[in-house]
Design a protein around this motif. Structure first.
Motif, short mmCIF file in Angstrom:
data_model
loop_
_atom_site.label_atom_id
_atom_site.label_comp_id
_atom_site.label_asym_id
_atom_site.label_seq_id
_atom_site.Cartn_x
_atom_site.Cartn_y
_atom_site.Cartn_z
N UNK A 41 -7.71 -7.53 -5.63
CA UNK A 41 -7.47 -8.96 -5.68
C UNK A 41 -6.30 -9.44 -4.85
N UNK A 42 -5.54 -8.53 -4.28
CA UNK A 42 -4.40 -8.94 -3.44
C UNK A 42 -4.90 -9.57 -2.15
N UNK A 43 -4.14 -10.50 -1.63
CA UNK A 43 -4.55 -11.21 -0.42
C UNK A 43 -4.01 -10.58 0.86
N UNK A 44 -3.14 -9.57 0.73
CA UNK A 44 -2.54 -8.93 1.89
C UNK A 44 -2.63 -7.41 1.76
N UNK A 63 -7.56 -5.85 11.13
CA UNK A 63 -8.65 -6.59 10.50
C UNK A 63 -8.85 -6.28 9.02
N UNK A 64 -8.00 -5.41 8.43
CA UNK A 64 -8.19 -5.10 7.01
C UNK A 64 -7.85 -6.30 6.14
N UNK A 65 -7.32 -7.33 6.73
CA UNK A 65 -6.88 -8.50 6.00
C UNK A 65 -5.49 -8.83 6.49
N UNK A 66 -4.90 -9.91 6.09
CA UNK A 66 -3.54 -10.18 6.55
C UNK A 66 -2.62 -8.99 6.23
N UNK A 67 -2.04 -8.39 7.28
CA UNK A 67 -1.14 -7.26 7.10
C UNK A 67 0.27 -7.81 6.84
N UNK A 68 0.78 -7.50 5.67
CA UNK A 68 2.09 -8.02 5.25
C UNK A 68 3.24 -7.17 5.76
N UNK A 69 3.02 -5.86 5.86
CA UNK A 69 4.09 -4.92 6.16
C UNK A 69 3.48 -3.67 6.79
N UNK A 70 4.24 -3.06 7.71
CA UNK A 70 3.84 -1.81 8.35
C UNK A 70 4.94 -0.79 8.09
N UNK A 71 4.57 0.36 7.54
CA UNK A 71 5.53 1.41 7.21
C UNK A 71 5.23 2.66 8.04
N UNK A 72 6.28 3.42 8.33
CA UNK A 72 6.17 4.62 9.16
C UNK A 72 6.81 5.79 8.40
N UNK A 73 6.10 6.93 8.36
CA UNK A 73 6.64 8.09 7.64
C UNK A 73 7.66 8.88 8.44
N UNK A 116 4.83 -5.08 -2.27
CA UNK A 116 4.02 -5.73 -1.24
C UNK A 116 2.55 -5.49 -1.55
N UNK A 117 1.70 -6.43 -1.16
CA UNK A 117 0.25 -6.33 -1.36
C UNK A 117 -0.10 -6.02 -2.81
N UNK A 118 0.72 -6.50 -3.73
CA UNK A 118 0.48 -6.28 -5.15
C UNK A 118 0.78 -4.89 -5.65
N UNK A 119 1.47 -4.09 -4.85
CA UNK A 119 1.72 -2.68 -5.17
C UNK A 119 3.22 -2.40 -5.12
N UNK A 120 3.69 -1.52 -6.01
CA UNK A 120 5.07 -1.02 -5.95
C UNK A 120 5.06 0.29 -5.17
N UNK A 121 5.89 0.35 -4.13
CA UNK A 121 5.95 1.49 -3.22
C UNK A 121 7.39 2.00 -3.22
N UNK A 122 7.58 3.22 -3.71
CA UNK A 122 8.92 3.80 -3.76
C UNK A 122 9.14 4.72 -2.57
N UNK A 123 10.26 4.54 -1.90
CA UNK A 123 10.59 5.31 -0.70
C UNK A 123 11.35 6.57 -1.10
N UNK A 124 10.88 7.72 -0.64
CA UNK A 124 11.54 8.99 -0.92
C UNK A 124 11.91 9.66 0.40
#
Length: 264
Positions: A41-44, A63-73, A116-124
């Protein structure tokens, strides 16, 4: 899990799917898994590891939908080469641990939680493969959560340590940190999804200890001042020429680790 570099995204977990980049090779396996993260249901969406500078691949990600953020490992080009172009296509900021790979975004901080995108993402922070390697923990992704592991843990085979930037002592500590996350699903940047982070980290640690034992035995035969090439010839005698350089870097990292131990 099967996918193609030209097809639709492949569902990897309840909150993620990936596009397989068209960059197969000895080090990248089938290619780079570029992930899209989004809650139902998230819009991004959030994209992790845009991969190579391949226009078709990057447009599929956009094209997956509005991309809110781009992360790099981490900094390697099979993860970052397309970052700036995807930033141009979407306007989304790119965040990485290394400021040189950020585009319109701030460097990632160990322990921060991104919403972001309705998800909690923890950076390790998980250095070892490279000094700037990070993993992304999604605690709400399925019953045990999931972890996007970049190249710290692969879906098949073992990880190369990019010595001297990547170091074995750091890598072993990173495995300890990841093992503490338990049965989380492993979402690697190369190779298939794996079911249990704890099981994989234990297997990786056992493999490293076996290699260290082999290198100790080689040093006993050749002497403490044996060269990287000497040890690689002995311990990695059966590797293909295409991955010989990776084998030598792994030997260099292991020799550095052993020679730094007390009493070495």
């Amino acid at each position: 899990m099967n996918s193609t570099s030209s097809g639709a995204p492949v569902a990897a977990s309840p909150l993620t799917a990936f596009f397989l980049a068209p960059n197969p090779g000895p080090m990248s396996l089938d290619g780079t898994n570029s992930y899209a993260i989004s809650a139902p249901g998230a819009s991004t969406s959030v994209v992790v590891d845009p991969g190579p500078a391949d226009e078709g691949h990057l447009r599929r990600l956009a094209d997956v939908g509005p991309v809110e953020l781009i992360l790099v490992t981490h900094r390697h080009s099979d993860h970052t080469a397309g970052s700036q172009r995807l930033h141009e296509l979407t306007g989304a900021p790119v965040r990485a641990a290394d400021p040189r790979h950020c585009h319109g975004g701030e460097p990632l901080q160990d322990g921060e939680t991104i919403h972001a995108a309705g998800v909690s993402i923890r950076v390790l922070a998980t250095p070892g493969h490279t000094s700037d390697s990070v993993c992304f923990h999604l605690p709400g992704d399925g019953p045990h959560g999931s972890v996007l592991t970049g190249d710290t843990i692969l879906g098949r085979g073992t990880t190369m340590l990019d010595y001297p930037d990547g170091r074995l002592g750091d890598y072993l500590e990173s495995l300890d940190r990841l093992e503490a996350l338990g049965q989380a699903t492993v979402l690697p940047a190369h190779g298939p999804v794996l079911p249990s982070l704890a099981a994989v980290t234990r297997s990786y640690r056992e493999h490293r200890q076996e290699r260290l034992a082999q290198i100790r035995a080689a040093l006993a035969r050749f002497g403490g001042d044996a060269t990287v090439a000497d040890v690689a010839d002995d311990v990695y005698a059966d590797v293909e020429p295409s991955v010989r350089r990776a084998a030598e870097m792994s030997v260099a990292a292991q020799l550095d680790y052993l020679r730094g131990l007390p009493g070495a």
